[in-house]
Design a protein around this motif. Structure first.
Motif, PDB file in Angstrom:
ATOM      1  N   GLN A   4      -7.678   4.141  -5.221  1.00  0.00           N
ATOM      2  CA  GLN A   4      -6.791   3.370  -6.085  1.00  0.00           C
ATOM      3  C   GLN A   4      -5.960   2.375  -5.276  1.00  0.00           C
ATOM      4  O   GLN A   4      -5.741   1.236  -5.705  1.00  0.00           O
ATOM      5  N   VAL A   5      -5.481   2.797  -4.114  1.00  0.00           N
ATOM      6  CA  VAL A   5      -4.722   1.888  -3.251  1.00  0.00           C
ATOM      7  C   VAL A   5      -5.597   0.729  -2.806  1.00  0.00           C
ATOM      8  O   VAL A   5      -5.164  -0.433  -2.789  1.00  0.00           O
ATOM      9  N   THR A  26      -6.263  -1.665  -6.011  1.00  0.00           N
ATOM     10  CA  THR A  26      -5.113  -2.319  -6.645  1.00  0.00           C
ATOM     11  C   THR A  26      -4.149  -2.978  -5.671  1.00  0.00           C
ATOM     12  O   THR A  26      -3.335  -3.814  -6.088  1.00  0.00           O
ATOM     13  N   ALA A  27      -4.201  -2.639  -4.383  1.00  0.00           N
ATOM     14  CA  ALA A  27      -3.251  -3.210  -3.425  1.00  0.00           C
ATOM     15  C   ALA A  27      -3.935  -3.944  -2.278  1.00  0.00           C
ATOM     16  O   ALA A  27      -3.612  -5.096  -1.978  1.00  0.00           O
ATOM     17  N   GLU A  65       0.830  -1.210   0.000  1.00  0.00           N
ATOM     18  CA  GLU A  65       0.000   0.000   0.000  1.00  0.00           C
ATOM     19  C   GLU A  65       0.861   1.257   0.000  1.00  0.00           C
ATOM     20  O   GLU A  65       0.601   2.224  -0.733  1.00  0.00           O
ATOM     21  N   ALA A  69      -0.817   7.483  -5.896  1.00  0.00           N
ATOM     22  CA  ALA A  69      -2.144   6.863  -5.980  1.00  0.00           C
ATOM     23  C   ALA A  69      -3.041   7.376  -4.851  1.00  0.00           C
ATOM     24  O   ALA A  69      -2.584   7.620  -3.729  1.00  0.00           O
ATOM     25  N   LEU A 118       2.396   2.128  -3.399  1.00  0.00           N
ATOM     26  CA  LEU A 118       1.473   2.783  -4.328  1.00  0.00           C
ATOM     27  C   LEU A 118       1.218   4.233  -3.936  1.00  0.00           C
ATOM     28  O   LEU A 118       1.098   5.108  -4.791  1.00  0.00           O
ATOM     29  N   THR A 129       3.725   6.593  -5.254  1.00  0.00           N
ATOM     30  CA  THR A 129       3.635   6.939  -6.672  1.00  0.00           C
ATOM     31  C   THR A 129       2.531   7.950  -6.944  1.00  0.00           C
ATOM     32  O   THR A 129       2.318   8.332  -8.096  1.00  0.00           O
TER      33      THR A 129
END
Length: 515
Positions: free
Chosen positions: A433-434, A437-438, A421, A429, A424, A427
């Motif tokens: 989004q975290v 995607t995580a 987490e 996010a 991301l 970057t």
């Protein structure tokens, strides 16, 4: 592709069961006047004297803790044998999985009835029934946790010349300990509510008094005692949350200190706190054993007596109406699972501290309050409101599922690797989004496993809700238990065991693909 098709078929069957039972807004609206009438008969609440409440609470907690401790000890051994990455042989694995499934398939109320037939009323019968049945859940989740470990540490320990036992202690146990503790504490919650159910077959404590009150239509006292159970569940949840936070993220490593030529971690506050929890747990278990007035000799004698009773249940007797009642039970379990999971997934996400840090504590309290209401009490309430039949059972179990699945989803989301987490977020996010995607992909295998496990639990609970008129196979189970028709009980066990095994095989295949 096969896993996706199976999941879609399972979802379609669930939706069909929900529609077939005719659970809709119109049904609830038509029953609104019954709900108002029940509230008028249940309030104001009537509480027993404080001394009586303390006595009943102490008796209940002693039975619950002893039963849970017994289940944990047995489950650890079975889980090591049942996990694919630690079992000594594939045959041993399937045998261990079968033992776990059998423990889950035999309702605890049946075990309680069997033990009462031998030992009469008392704490021992309830402890054995609760403990042996709890192995079905605890052993399954422990085995699943072992199968999901990172094999890197274990391989490193093995490369250093460690034996199989050393691998388990140093390479496996540290990784699964948070999940083991969370599962054990979760089972304490479940067994606390199970004690209410076992009260209907004679187990002492709060459950026995609740059953007496509800059977005599003394709703003010029965609901008041159920409220005490709810308060106990909240207290257990607060304690379990503190213990889990001490064991879960963020991970901290204590500085090393050299003492008498040996290197060991320093006694930091975090290490002292963990040691305190261990000592507290041991003290609570010892006090519970003392309070329940049991001994190892009694337990051994009880298991020996059970071995004499079980042969009387074979061959099973499949009486008329048993298969149709089983199908009603399956529909109740499916419909209630759909009701609960649809609401539990967003509720569990909001209760996870790494997903919604500001709102998590409030949603945790909401989940505890929902989960703290015993299923049997919910079943009686919905039978009064909607009438006899499977609709009452589906609604009662659906509401209960929200609490159970909400907690399991929140725990699974909190147990993910926070480093992924954080990477991301670095970057740029966003929070959503975290999560997508995580957090969610890491927790997906556990959520899928919990979903099929919840169907197992709802199927078992729906058999028991039949005792109070909520439909399904529970009525046949109650009648057979009352007249000690062990061959009919054996038939019910065979049917429930077959259903549980089918779900277990589906869960194993799908979890392997999702992982």
């Amino acid at each position: 592709m096969v896993a996706a098709l199976v999941l879609l078929a399972f979802l379609g069957l669930t939706v069909w069961a929900f529609d077939d039972l005719q659970i809709n807004v119109a049904t609830l609206v038509d029953s609104a006047h019954n709900a108002v009438d029940f509230a008028g008969r249940a309030f104001p609440l009537t509480f027993p004297p404080v001394s009586e409440v303390l006595r009943l609470t102490g008796e209940t907690m002693a039975i619950v803790i002893c039963g849970t401790a017994m289940a944990v000890v047995i489950s650890v051994v079975l889980a090591v044998l049942a996990a694919a990455n630690t079992t000594p042989h594939p045959i041993v694995r399937y045998v261990a999985r079968a033992v776990i499934a059998v423990a889950r398939a035999i309702p605890d109320v049946v075990l309680a009835a069997l033990f009462f037939g031998v030992f009469g009323f008392g704490a021992l019968a309830g402890i054995l029934a609760m403990g042996l049945h709890s192995v079905g859940m605890v052993g399954k989740l422990y085995a699943d946790a072992i199968e999901k470990i990172d094999e890197g540490p274990r391989s490193a320990v093995r490369a250093g010349g460690a034996g199989r036992f050393q691998e388990l202690i140093t390479g496996v146990l540290p990784q699964v300990m948070p999940a083991f503790v969370a599962t054990a504490l979760h089972r304490v919650d479940i067994n606390l509510r199970t004690s209410v159910l076992l009260g209907f077959v004679g187990v002492g404590g709060l459950g026995f008094e609740i059953s007496n009150s509800l059977q005599t239509l003394d709703y003010p006292t029965g609901i008041a005692l159920a409220l005490i159970v709810l308060v106990l569940c909240i207290i257990v949840e607060l304690m379990s949350g503190a213990i889990r936070r001490a064991m879960l993220h963020p991970k901290t490593t204590a500085p090393l200190a050299r003492t008498s030529g040996q290197i060991s971690p320093q006694w930091t506050f975090a290490r002292i706190r963990k040691a305190f929890y261990v000592l507290l747990t041991v003290a609570i278990v010892v006090a519970s054993v003392w309070g329940a007035h049991i001994s190892p000799g009694q337990v051994a004698g009880a298991l020996t007596a059970l071995g004499r009773i079980l042969p009387q249940s074979w061959p099973p007797s499949f009486v008329p109406g048993l298969f149709s009642a089983l199908w009603d039970t399956i529909k109740i379990a499916l419909a209630s699972m759909l009701i609960g999971i649809v609401l539990a997934l967003p509720l569990g996400a909001l209760a996870a501290r790494n997903v919604a840090p500001r709102a998590a504590r409030y949603f945790r309290v909401l989940i505890v309050c929902i989960r703290g209401i015993p299923e049997l009490v919910l079943g009686i309430v919905f039978v009064v409101i909607t009438g006899l039949g499977p609709v009452a059972g589906a609604l009662a179990l659906g509401l209960s599922t929200i609490g159970f699945m909400g907690k399991l989803v929140a725990d699974s989301l909190e147990e993910v690797d926070r480093d992924v987490e954080q990477a991301l977020r670095a970057t740029g996010a966003g929070r959503f989004q975290v999560f997508v995607t995580a957090t969610l992909p890491q927790a997906a295998p556990a959520v899928v496993s919990h979903t099929f496990y919840q169907f197992d639990e709802n199927f078992r609970s729906s058999t028991l809700l039949g005792i109070v008129g909520a439909g399904g196979i529970g009525f046949q189970l109650l009648e057979a238990s009352r007249v000690l028709e062990y061959d009919v009980i054996g038939a019910i066990v065979v049917l429930t065991f077959g259903t549980v095994m089918v779900v277990e095989l589906l869960a194993l295949g799908i979890r392997r693909v999702v992982r």
